[in-house]
Design a protein around this motif. Structure first.
Motif, short mmCIF file in Angstrom:
data_model
loop_
_atom_site.label_atom_id
_atom_site.label_comp_id
_atom_site.label_asym_id
_atom_site.label_seq_id
_atom_site.Cartn_x
_atom_site.Cartn_y
_atom_site.Cartn_z
N ASP A 91 17.08 -0.81 -8.29
CA ASP A 91 16.98 -1.89 -9.29
C ASP A 91 15.77 -1.67 -10.20
O ASP A 91 15.85 -1.86 -11.42
N LEU A 92 14.66 -1.23 -9.64
CA LEU A 92 13.40 -1.15 -10.41
C LEU A 92 13.26 0.15 -11.21
O LEU A 92 12.60 0.19 -12.24
N THR A 93 13.89 1.24 -10.70
CA THR A 93 13.69 2.54 -11.38
C THR A 93 15.01 3.23 -11.71
O THR A 93 15.03 4.24 -12.41
N GLY A 94 16.10 2.76 -11.11
CA GLY A 94 17.40 3.42 -11.34
C GLY A 94 17.58 4.68 -10.54
O GLY A 94 18.54 5.43 -10.75
N THR A 95 16.66 4.95 -9.61
CA THR A 95 16.85 6.17 -8.81
C THR A 95 16.49 5.91 -7.34
O THR A 95 16.26 4.77 -6.93
N PRO A 357 -15.98 -4.98 4.89
CA PRO A 357 -16.62 -6.25 4.47
C PRO A 357 -15.55 -7.27 4.08
O PRO A 357 -14.45 -6.91 3.64
N ALA A 358 -15.90 -8.54 4.19
CA ALA A 358 -14.94 -9.63 3.94
C ALA A 358 -14.36 -9.55 2.53
O ALA A 358 -13.18 -9.81 2.32
N PHE A 359 -15.19 -9.15 1.57
CA PHE A 359 -14.69 -9.10 0.18
C PHE A 359 -13.54 -8.09 0.06
O PHE A 359 -12.51 -8.39 -0.55
N GLU A 360 -13.73 -6.90 0.66
CA GLU A 360 -12.65 -5.89 0.59
C GLU A 360 -11.38 -6.39 1.27
O GLU A 360 -10.27 -6.13 0.81
N SER A 361 -11.54 -7.14 2.36
CA SER A 361 -10.34 -7.69 3.02
C SER A 361 -9.62 -8.66 2.09
O SER A 361 -8.39 -8.67 2.00
N LYS A 362 -10.39 -9.45 1.35
CA LYS A 362 -9.80 -10.40 0.40
C LYS A 362 -9.11 -9.63 -0.74
O LYS A 362 -8.04 -10.02 -1.22
N MET A 363 -9.70 -8.54 -1.15
CA MET A 363 -9.09 -7.72 -2.22
C MET A 363 -7.76 -7.15 -1.73
O MET A 363 -6.77 -7.14 -2.46
N GLN A 364 -7.72 -6.72 -0.47
CA GLN A 364 -6.48 -6.16 0.08
C GLN A 364 -5.39 -7.24 0.10
O GLN A 364 -4.25 -7.01 -0.31
N GLN A 365 -5.76 -8.45 0.53
CA GLN A 365 -4.79 -9.54 0.58
C GLN A 365 -4.30 -9.90 -0.81
O GLN A 365 -3.12 -10.12 -1.05
N ALA A 366 -5.26 -9.89 -1.79
CA ALA A 366 -4.88 -10.24 -3.17
C ALA A 366 -3.97 -9.16 -3.76
O ALA A 366 -3.01 -9.47 -4.48
N GLU A 367 -4.26 -7.90 -3.44
CA GLU A 367 -3.44 -6.77 -3.93
C GLU A 367 -1.99 -6.96 -3.47
O GLU A 367 -1.04 -6.85 -4.23
N SER A 374 5.08 -9.89 -8.39
CA SER A 374 5.25 -9.34 -9.75
C SER A 374 6.26 -8.21 -9.78
O SER A 374 6.08 -7.19 -9.09
N ARG A 375 7.29 -8.37 -10.58
CA ARG A 375 8.27 -7.29 -10.77
C ARG A 375 7.60 -6.06 -11.35
O ARG A 375 7.89 -4.92 -10.99
N ALA A 376 6.64 -6.31 -12.25
CA ALA A 376 5.92 -5.18 -12.88
C ALA A 376 5.15 -4.41 -11.82
O ALA A 376 5.17 -3.17 -11.80
N ALA A 377 4.51 -5.12 -10.91
CA ALA A 377 3.73 -4.45 -9.85
C ALA A 377 4.65 -3.69 -8.90
O ALA A 377 4.37 -2.54 -8.53
N MET A 378 5.78 -4.29 -8.55
CA MET A 378 6.71 -3.59 -7.65
C MET A 378 7.36 -2.40 -8.35
O MET A 378 7.60 -1.36 -7.72
N ALA A 380 5.81 -0.57 -10.55
CA ALA A 380 4.78 0.48 -10.53
C ALA A 380 4.77 1.21 -9.19
O ALA A 380 4.70 2.44 -9.13
N LEU A 381 4.90 0.43 -8.10
CA LEU A 381 4.96 1.08 -6.78
C LEU A 381 6.21 1.95 -6.70
O LEU A 381 6.14 3.13 -6.33
N ALA A 382 7.34 1.41 -7.12
CA ALA A 382 8.61 2.13 -6.99
C ALA A 382 8.61 3.43 -7.80
O ALA A 382 9.03 4.49 -7.31
N GLU A 383 8.06 3.38 -9.03
CA GLU A 383 8.15 4.60 -9.87
C GLU A 383 7.23 5.70 -9.35
O GLU A 383 7.53 6.90 -9.50
N ASN A 384 6.17 5.30 -8.69
CA ASN A 384 5.30 6.31 -8.06
C ASN A 384 5.94 6.84 -6.79
O ASN A 384 5.86 8.03 -6.48
N TYR A 385 6.59 5.96 -6.02
CA TYR A 385 7.16 6.38 -4.74
C TYR A 385 8.34 7.34 -4.96
O TYR A 385 8.43 8.37 -4.29
N VAL A 386 9.22 7.02 -5.93
CA VAL A 386 10.38 7.90 -6.16
C VAL A 386 9.96 9.18 -6.86
O VAL A 386 10.70 10.17 -6.86
N GLY A 387 8.74 9.16 -7.46
CA GLY A 387 8.22 10.38 -8.06
C GLY A 387 8.07 10.28 -9.56
O GLY A 387 9.05 10.02 -10.26
#
Ligand code: FAS
Ligand code: PHB
Length: 390
Positions: A91-95, A357-367, A374-378, A380-387
């Motif tokens: 759906d996100l990349t067509g491949t 540190p607690a801040f990095e844990s919060k950043m991971q959760q926010a990421e 976000s469809r845009a964020a997913m 981005a993950l999909a187009e990198n994963y499929v190559g």
């Protein structure tokens, strides 16, 4: 054999794929491999092929079994806080990607090279490279106790992270970039059915886990583990218990336990060596770069390096053009660094970092929260994963 066009150091996927593609272009090669074929085939590594790697196997004439046995995956799942989130590649990349183990890729390439009659010298000892900045570099090695020398036009250093090729580039020219992660992956291979039809990447308070596969009857699992862990301390039962603990509730009853065929611990690092060319030596694959396997990029980066080098050598021998070879390092590194970023991002987002540190844990959760919102964020993950494109 005293002289050849291209000497390839290493009979892993990079060296064998390059050898096969050059063979199809009528370019003569010899491959020098320090280990035996069985040793090379015994290493259990990658499991996911990008479409670029699939296409190269087809161009190399080695895709019959891959096309029959490979499993097309149109998505993958990320599990966070017990919730499964599917990333829909189609759906996100067509491949899609193809699940087909590196062991099988290597076996197919080995068989094709044997059938072609092109020489691969296994158990070649003490390979050394010299005159790299001359038009005719020299490779020396010992085989069956006999010292041998080959001169050539080019050397392809496909000898992995611990090989001799990268070390042959003068220290004042080579620049390396590295991050070592404070954990490793404990991997287990078993002839048991996978817990799901697709891969599941798990972010769990007690550590990352990955549920992968080699077929519908052979599973490949990974658990994040400490750098001080020893395989001897991990019985199959302890592994299965720890994996079951990290699975989502929906999958815990699906887990089929069985005896391990293979169990190993791999350290995780991000690493890049620049330049990927010195004189007539070209580095390709793990000889030049390492990614943490979280993004399934290592084998696939070896494939794109090989593509650029194959095309550069083909232009040189067929058309007398050296532009492709001149551009090799820049083109390969541009794609390598994007895959390094993606692999680092996936690793940082999905693993537990001891003493973080607690801040990095919060950043991971926010990421993660942003990713799934976000469809845009997913995408981005999909187009990198499929190559990303070559
Ligand atoms: P390789 O290391 O595969 O091959 C190099 C070859 O050169 C070896 O056969 C070696 O014996 C030979 N050699 C070394 N020194 C030599 C010398 N001096 N003379 C002659 N020969 C020499 N990638 C993914 O995409 N997904 C994964 O899940 C994944 N999991 C991995 C798990 C582990 C434990 C490891 C170590 C790697 C993993 N990788 C994964 C990355 C891996 O698949 C590599 O990217 C891939 O093997 C790269 O292939 P090559 O560059 O050919 O290097
Ligand atoms: C594997 O099947 O070995 C595998 C798959 C995907 C990864 C890492 C390893 O990201």
């Amino acid at each position: 054999m005293k002289s050849v066009s291209v000497v390839i150091i290493g009979a892993g996927p990079a060296g064998l794929l390059l050898g096969q593609l050059l063979q199809t272009s009528g370019i003569e090669t010899v491959i020098l491999e320090q280990r035996s074929p069985d040793y090379v085939l015994g290493r259990i590594r990658a499991g996911v092929l990008e479409q670029g790697a699939v296409s190269l196997m087809r161009q190399a004439g080695c895709s019959e079994r891959m096309d029959k046995e490979g499993i097309v995956h149109h998505g993958t799942a990320l599990m966070v806080d017990g919730q499964m989130h599917r990333i829909d590649f189609q759906d996100l990349t067509g491949t899609s990607v193809l699940v087909y183990g590196q062991t099988e890729v290597t076996r197919d390439l080995m068989d094709a090279r044997t059938a072609s009659g092109a020489p691969t010298l296994y158990e070649a000892e003490d390979v050394s490279l010299s005159d790299l900045d001359s038009p005719r570099p020299t490779v020396r090695f010992r085989k069956d106790g006999i010292e041998q020398t080959i001169t050539c036009d080019f050397i392809a250093g496909c000898d992995g992270f611990h090989g001799v090729s990268r070390r042959s580039i003068p220290a004042h020219i080579l620049k390396t970039y590295e991050r070592v992660y404070p954990f490793g992956w404990l991997g287990l291979l078993s002839d048991t059915p996978p817990v799901d039809d697709e891969l599941i990447y798990i972010n769990h308070p007690r550590g990352f886990a990955l549920c992968s596969m080699r077929s519908h009857s052979r599973s490949r699992y990974y658990l994040q583990c400490g750098l001080d862990e020893k395989i001897k301390d991990w019985s199959d039962e302890r592994f299965w218990d720890a994996l079951q603990d990290r699975l989502p509730a929906s999958h815990q009853d699906r887990l089929v336990r069985g005896p391990s065929i293979e169990k190993s611990i791999a350290p995780l690092r991000s690493f890049v060596a620049e330049p990927m060319r010195y004189g007539q030596l070209f580095l390709a694959g793990d000889a030049a770069h390492i990614v943490p396997p979280t993004g399934a990029k290592g084998l696939n980066l070896a494939a794109s390096d090989v593509y650029y080098l194959w095309k550069g050598l083909e232009d040189f021998y067929h058309h007398g053009q050296s532009g492709g070879l001149e551009a090799y390092a820049g083109k390969a590194l541009a794609r390598v660094w994007k895959a390094e970023r993606f692999s680092w991002w996936m690793t940082t987002m999905l693993h537990q970092f001891p003493g973080q540190p607690a801040f990095e844990s919060k950043m991971q959760q926010a990421e993660l929260a942003y990713l799934f919102s976000s469809r845009a964020a997913m995408t981005a993950l999909a187009e990198n994963y499929v190559g990303l494109p070559y």
